[in-house]
Design an enzyme around this catalytic site. Structure first.
Site, PDB file in Angstrom:
ATOM      1  N   CYS A  83      37.430   1.416 -34.329  1.00 41.06           N
ATOM      2  CA  CYS A  83      37.812   0.166 -33.542  1.00 41.06           C
ATOM      3  C   CYS A  83      39.144   0.414 -33.085  1.00 41.06           C
ATOM      4  O   CYS A  83      39.642  -0.319 -32.058  1.00 41.06           O
ATOM      5  CB  CYS A  83      37.177  -0.903 -33.786  1.00 41.06           C
ATOM      6  SG  CYS A  83      35.174  -0.992 -34.169  1.00 41.06           S
ATOM      7  N   HIS A 104      33.567  -4.829 -26.149  1.00 42.38           N
ATOM      8  CA  HIS A 104      34.382  -4.159 -27.200  1.00 42.38           C
ATOM      9  C   HIS A 104      33.855  -2.554 -26.988  1.00 42.38           C
ATOM     10  O   HIS A 104      32.923  -1.814 -27.741  1.00 42.38           O
ATOM     11  CB  HIS A 104      33.559  -4.554 -28.461  1.00 42.38           C
ATOM     12  CG  HIS A 104      34.154  -3.997 -29.661  1.00 42.38           C
ATOM     13  ND1 HIS A 104      35.522  -3.361 -29.708  1.00 42.38           N
ATOM     14  CD2 HIS A 104      33.757  -3.573 -30.883  1.00 42.38           C
ATOM     15  CE1 HIS A 104      35.863  -2.737 -30.647  1.00 42.38           C
ATOM     16  NE2 HIS A 104      34.710  -2.889 -31.584  1.00 42.38           N
TER      17      HIS A 104
END
Lengths: 376, 122
Positions: A77, A317
């Protein structure tokens, strides 16, 4: 050499199954290039997790940004933030004068549910999902520090409220504590509305050396670290030590203390993530981070507004794009551009991104960037 | 080509009503782990094979209620700190509720899919 962000650009974030990844990237890059003004890009650093090989080249081909070094990076991420980190250091060390950092992801073409755990990894093979990993941090906090369900849910309520005026956010409808708590349970104690969604999107930034443009935002520090072992000797929940040590170095390089930060974008992939991260960043003592959202400290109008964009939970996200989406929000805040979600007199901003997923280590990567704009 | 040529999960053995888990212990710093590593991940010294007893304490637990990788929910999961060292992720038998932090647990074997399987003992 001091480093500045000349321009930023993003797509809207959400599910864009019919929009090719390259088109998302082009939209973000064009916006960043226009924002930065004229000048040749000398290199590009591109972060993605699940993009195809040569993602940067594929994304930049139709823009003619070729014949320069294009470096593709992956750090879970924190991939977009890692791309930014490499771009930062390429300017800082004098290697280039103007570079592009790009993050991109098209998750709807890869998954129709939660991201599949990595089956070559011991915990992934046993079926541990990321929500369950974070859920165990939340469970630990409830048992050891008295964290409550309502404190967890308050993070979502705050970030949804913040996203309500962000036209590029995935979820813009405010929710109540009761709605958060009554949404389906994903991994006890985390409910659906405490988990980030599946998102597509891209975000970009143009960086360079000082040029005395009043809209340029100074990068005071940018630090990347990967986690040590996380095992039976670890006293803190997963990731907390990594964020803490990365932050200490970022503060030292920037010459600031946590109290001086006016606005933050942090990694709230799950509600507990924001709570643990803010403690690791020094905004609350160990075990007391649950009070921040509940008391309004981290809301717009509070003393330390966190995730004014809506955060990962509400803005979305898209893994590789997230770090640069966070950066774009803070650059906008430090320029005074964010309209109804503007933090008044924001001068110092911080971006924190956490990537994880490898068994037994305290996070694949954490990147923390401290930025400074002219006082408004 | 196979997708997953080697099983990366901890090696739990069960025989004659006795359960143990294989791993390594560092002769220099004492670090224990469940990987079949060549060198100690903590200090870089050489490792010796070790066999750990099955009891430990729940570090944290949850119930995963979503399907991932074809695993059918609910799955009761916990990190267990074994008394002799390593922390491992185990599936937990019993009622569908998150194992309590600090509870005692014991490895009892493996699930039918090959995951370490534990039970809460008090």
């Amino acid at each position: 050499m001091n480093v500045y962000v000349y321009g930023v650009g993003t797509t809207s974030f959400g599910k864009h199954p019919d929009v090719p990844l390259a088109k998302l990237a082009e939209d973000a890059v064009l916006e960043a290039l226009l924002d930065a003004g004229p000048g040749a890009i000398e290199a590009a650093y591109v972060g993605t997790v699940f993009g195809p090989f040569g993602s940067g080249q594929r994304a930049l081909r139709r823009l003619g940004l070729l014949g320069i070094p294009i470096v593709n990076v992956e750090n879970a991420c924190a991939s977009g933030s890692t791309a930014f980190h490499e771009a930062f250091w390429s300017i800082r060390t004098g290697r280039f004068k103007r570079v592009l950092a790009l993050g991109l992801e098209h998750l709807t073409s890869r998954f129709d549910g939660p991201i599949a755990p990595e089956a070559t990894d011991a915990e992934g093979r046993s079926g541990l999902s990321l929500p369950a990993l974070y859920a165990m941090s939340a469970a630990r906090y409830m048992a050891c520090h008295g964290l409550t369900d309502r404190q967890l849910a308050a993070v979502t309520v705050k970030n949804r409220q913040h996203a309500s005026t962000n036209e590029r956010a995935q979820f813009r409808t405010p929710v109540t504590l009761e709605q958060v708590l009554s949404s389906p349970m994903i991994a006890d104690p985390l409910t659906l509305l405490q988990c980030c969604p599946l998102s597509d999107g891209a975000a970009a930034a143009v960086l360079g050396a000082r040029r005395d443009n009043p809209r340029d935002v100074a990068v005071l520090s940018c630090v990347l670290r990967s986690g040590h072992l996380w095992d039976y000797r670890s006293k803190h929940v997963w990731g907390q030590d990594l964020v803490s040590t990365t932050a200490a170095q970022a503060y030292k390089h920037a010459g600031i203390t946590p109290d001086e930060i006016d606005v933050l974008e942090v990694h709230d992939a799950f509600t507990i993530g924001e709570i643990v991260t803010l403690e690791a960043l020094g905004l609350a003592a160990l075990g007391e981070g649950g009070r921040l959202a509940e008391s309004g400290v981290t809301a717009l109008g509070g003393t330390h507004p966190v995730n004014p964009s809506g955060g990962l939970i509400s803005r979305g996200h898209p893994l590789g794009a997230t770090g640069l989406a966070q950066l774009a929000e803070i650059v906008g805040q430090l320029r005074g551009d964010q309209s109804t979600r503007q933090v008044q007199n924001a001068r110092i901003g911080l971006v924190e991104t956490m990537g994880g997923g490898v068994s037994g280590i305290d996070g694949n990567a954490c990147v923390i960037t401290v930025l400074s704009g002219a006082a408004q | 080509m196979t997708d997953h040529p080697a099983d990366p999960r901890p090696r739990v053995t069960a025989s004659n009503h006795s359960v143990a888990i294989a791993g390594t212990r560092c002769g220099s710093c004492g670090y224990c782990c469940l990987d079949d590593s060549v060198l100690c991940m903590a200090c870089g010294s050489t490792l010796s094979p070790a066999c750990f007893s099955p009891e430990g304490t729940i570090w944290a637990g949850t119930v995963q209620r979503i399907e991932v990788n074809g695993r059918i929910p609910p799955m009761i999961l916990a990190y267990i700190d074994l008394d002799e060292g390593p922390r491992l992720l185990a599936h937990v038998t019993g009622k569908v509720t998150a194992p309590q932090v600090g509870a005692r647990a014991r490895l009892v074997g493996t699930t039918k899919e090959g995951d370490p399987l534990a039970e809460v003992i008090c």
